[in-house]
Design a protein around this motif. Structure first.
Motif, PDB file in Angstrom:
ATOM      1  N   GLY A 260      44.762  32.078  39.942  1.00 54.74           N
ATOM      2  CA  GLY A 260      43.939  33.244  39.626  1.00 54.74           C
ATOM      3  C   GLY A 260      43.838  33.418  38.125  1.00 54.74           C
ATOM      4  O   GLY A 260      44.835  33.244  37.409  1.00 54.74           O
ATOM      5  N   TYR A 261      42.670  33.804  37.627  1.00 51.13           N
ATOM      6  CA  TYR A 261      42.418  33.841  36.188  1.00 51.13           C
ATOM      7  C   TYR A 261      42.002  35.238  35.748  1.00 51.13           C
ATOM      8  O   TYR A 261      41.053  35.817  36.272  1.00 51.13           O
ATOM      9  CB  TYR A 261      41.359  32.793  35.824  1.00 51.13           C
ATOM     10  N   THR A 262      42.745  35.772  34.769  1.00 49.98           N
ATOM     11  CA  THR A 262      42.536  37.148  34.325  1.00 49.98           C
ATOM     12  C   THR A 262      42.622  37.257  32.814  1.00 49.98           C
ATOM     13  O   THR A 262      43.314  36.466  32.155  1.00 49.98           O
ATOM     14  CB  THR A 262      43.583  38.084  34.957  1.00 49.98           C
ATOM     15  N   ASP A 263      41.916  38.248  32.277  1.00 50.22           N
ATOM     16  CA  ASP A 263      42.076  38.586  30.863  1.00 50.22           C
ATOM     17  C   ASP A 263      42.781  39.930  30.703  1.00 50.22           C
ATOM     18  O   ASP A 263      42.829  40.490  29.610  1.00 50.22           O
ATOM     19  CB  ASP A 263      40.726  38.587  30.138  1.00 50.22           C
ATOM     20  N   THR A 270      42.762  34.752  28.466  1.00 52.44           N
ATOM     21  CA  THR A 270      42.787  34.448  29.889  1.00 52.44           C
ATOM     22  C   THR A 270      44.062  33.694  30.253  1.00 52.44           C
ATOM     23  O   THR A 270      44.438  32.731  29.582  1.00 52.44           O
ATOM     24  CB  THR A 270      41.564  33.611  30.289  1.00 52.44           C
ATOM     25  N   ASN A 272      46.722  32.443  33.837  1.00 57.77           N
ATOM     26  CA  ASN A 272      46.836  32.212  35.271  1.00 57.77           C
ATOM     27  C   ASN A 272      47.847  33.215  35.836  1.00 57.77           C
ATOM     28  O   ASN A 272      49.006  33.248  35.419  1.00 57.77           O
ATOM     29  CB  ASN A 272      47.301  30.780  35.522  1.00 57.77           C
ATOM     30  N   GLY A 346      43.376  38.357  38.295  1.00 54.42           N
ATOM     31  CA  GLY A 346      43.177  36.995  38.758  1.00 54.42           C
ATOM     32  C   GLY A 346      42.396  36.831  40.043  1.00 54.42           C
ATOM     33  O   GLY A 346      41.988  35.713  40.374  1.00 54.42           O
ATOM     34  N   TYR A 347      42.173  37.915  40.786  1.00 59.16           N
ATOM     35  CA  TYR A 347      41.560  37.794  42.104  1.00 59.16           C
ATOM     36  C   TYR A 347      40.644  38.986  42.394  1.00 59.16           C
ATOM     37  O   TYR A 347      40.920  40.105  41.958  1.00 59.16           O
ATOM     38  CB  TYR A 347      42.643  37.721  43.192  1.00 59.16           C
ATOM     39  N   ASN A 366      38.546  33.760  42.524  1.00 61.20           N
ATOM     40  CA  ASN A 366      39.800  33.601  41.794  1.00 61.20           C
ATOM     41  C   ASN A 366      39.713  34.024  40.328  1.00 61.20           C
ATOM     42  O   ASN A 366      40.342  33.422  39.457  1.00 61.20           O
ATOM     43  CB  ASN A 366      40.315  32.169  41.914  1.00 61.20           C
ATOM     44  N   THR A 367      38.982  35.089  40.078  1.00 60.84           N
ATOM     45  CA  THR A 367      39.014  35.740  38.770  1.00 60.84           C
ATOM     46  C   THR A 367      38.614  37.188  38.931  1.00 60.84           C
ATOM     47  O   THR A 367      37.899  37.550  39.877  1.00 60.84           O
ATOM     48  CB  THR A 367      38.077  35.052  37.761  1.00 60.84           C
ATOM     49  N   ASP A 368      39.109  38.034  38.037  1.00 58.98           N
ATOM     50  CA  ASP A 368      38.686  39.434  38.006  1.00 58.98           C
ATOM     51  C   ASP A 368      37.975  39.760  36.691  1.00 58.98           C
ATOM     52  O   ASP A 368      37.748  40.932  36.384  1.00 58.98           O
ATOM     53  CB  ASP A 368      39.892  40.357  38.163  1.00 58.98           C
ATOM     54  N   ILE A 369      37.635  38.743  35.926  1.00 58.75           N
ATOM     55  CA  ILE A 369      37.010  38.975  34.614  1.00 58.75           C
ATOM     56  C   ILE A 369      35.574  39.447  34.829  1.00 58.75           C
ATOM     57  O   ILE A 369      34.774  38.771  35.475  1.00 58.75           O
ATOM     58  CB  ILE A 369      37.051  37.698  33.765  1.00 58.75           C
TER      59      ILE A 369
END
Length: 404
Positions: A260-263, A270, A272, A346-347, A366-369
């Motif tokens: 999962g990828y988030t900032d 960013t 994981n 991340g999700y 798989n990201t919440d950006i």
């Protein structure tokens, strides 16, 4: 209503919506309970939902891929179906940007604020058993709650308590981002909220707030005599026939799962987040599921399979939260689509059901950006429903984004 930490995403209702993230609060003046109104447009008639032919599938592929390209989404999976209309199940992109491993439709994902639908189902089961009443004050079950003698369980589930959202607290944000693998207890989360004054009188406004669900989780524990994760896994997940859904106690994450990828990080870069501990979301956002289970859950939660009809009717009484969007008891109605979304670092997820055509739509990514202030899950929901239900497009107005 999603499960982000501090940054508002799109509109209302949510997991994220709801959408305000698991993290962000959003307040809207609306009529008190006596003025409850259905906020959504009429649902589509069955004949309005198209056959999911190869030609329609190509349109859906194009719509999904366009959002992926615009919003730079690493990986997404989609399930869309209706009785007699066929099904559309797809996975696009990668589960791991480092290795290029493709995302698959059988992967586990964190579902953020969709957890709220499970927690509120648990609460409503206890209502059916006569162990709690929706109009009981929270102070009957949990001491030390500001306005606890006047805030009801119904107002907590409907996001109308007036309590401060703990995930908007600066101290909480710093604690989480400085060590995202640390565990949080419900009591710690409530402490971040209760040091702030209440925002408004009970039932005066709609305000998406994770604090409400932490309190409801404690009510479920007290009145059931079980830990929340055990109760939900045994009395909600299992009876619903879900075999790849769980309420974890820590950072466990079954395989196969996507990264999962988030900032939403201490540096803003960013990262994981797959091994981060979701205990900070607990009853508001800690759960894990997969595409197939959420397809099943979409109908269960929207039709009230696990509840008495009268109790489900209470759940679905929605109060206007945004134009075209109403929020009931831990559930939203967006232009006729009933369900919830979710977002945590991340999700993101979206699980909705269109009653008249018995259609289900599930999106997992798989990201919440965010992209231009919008939640990616909403962008996918909008793009997909424009193809299949143009009179009932899933839209959540964009809200401003906080600089975190």
């Amino acid at each position: 209503m999603s499960t982000r930490v501090r940054r508002a995403a799109v509109g209302v209702v949510a997991v994220g919506l709801v959408v305000v993230p698991l993290g962000v609060g959003y307040a809207l003046e609306s009529p008190p309970a006596a003025g409850i109104v259905q906020a959504s447009a009429p649902v589509a008639a069955d004949e309005e939902f198209p056959q999911l032919t190869p030609a329609v599938a190509r349109q859906l592929d194009d719509a999904v891929l366009k959002v992926m390209s615009q919003a730079k989404i690493p990986g997404v999976m989609v399930s869309l179906s209706a009785p007699g209309k066929g099904s559309y199940v797809r996975a696009f992109g990668v589960a791991d940007k480092a290795t290029g491993r493709p995302i698959r439709t059988d992967m586990y994902m964190r579902i953020g604020s969709e957890t709220k639908t499970f927690t509120v189902t648990a609460l409503l089961q206890l209502v059916d058993q006569g162990k709690v009443g929706l109009d009981d004050p929270i102070g009957k079950y949990v001491s030390g709650v500001p306005n606890g003698d006047r805030i009801t369980l119904r107002e907590l589930a409907g996001m109308r308590s007036g309590l401060f959202n703990y995930s908007e607290d600066e101290g909480f944000f710093k604690a989480l981002t400085s060590n995202p693998r640390r565990p949080f207890t419900p009591q710690e989360l409530l402490a971040y909220s209760f040091k702030h004054p209440v925002l408004f009188e009970p039932n005066a406004k709609f305000y998406y707030c994770n604090t409400n669900l932490i309190l409801l989780g404690l009510v479920v524990e007290k009145q059931s005599g079980q830990r929340l994760n055990d109760y939900i896994n045994q009395k909600v997940v299992a009876p619903a026939g879900l075999h790849h859904t769980l309420f974890p106690v820590g950072a466990e994450f079954p395989t196969p799962h996507s990264q999962g990828y988030t900032d939403q990080t201490a540096t803003g870069k960013t990262e994981n987040s797959a091994d981060w501990n979701p205990s900070w979301g607990w009853a508001a956002g800690a759960m894990i599921s997969d595409l197939g289970d959420l397809k099943t859950w979409a109908k269960v939660v929207a039709t009230g399979t696990l509840l008495k009809p009268a109790t489900q009717a209470e759940r679905l009484k929605v109060v206007q939260a945004l134009p075209g969007t109403g929020y009931g008891l831990g559930i939203f109605n967006v232009q006729g689509w009933i369900g919830h979304n979710g977002s945590l670092p991340g999700y993101q997820s979206l699980t909705v059901y269109l009653p008249q055509s018995k259609a289900t739509l599930v999106v997992l990514l798989n990201t919440d950006i965010s992209y231009e202030g919008s939640e990616p899950s909403t962008l996918f929901g909008e793009a997909i429903t424009k193809v299949v239900t143009p009179d009932h497009v899933f839209t959540l107005p964009a809200q401003s984004v906080t600089a975190h």
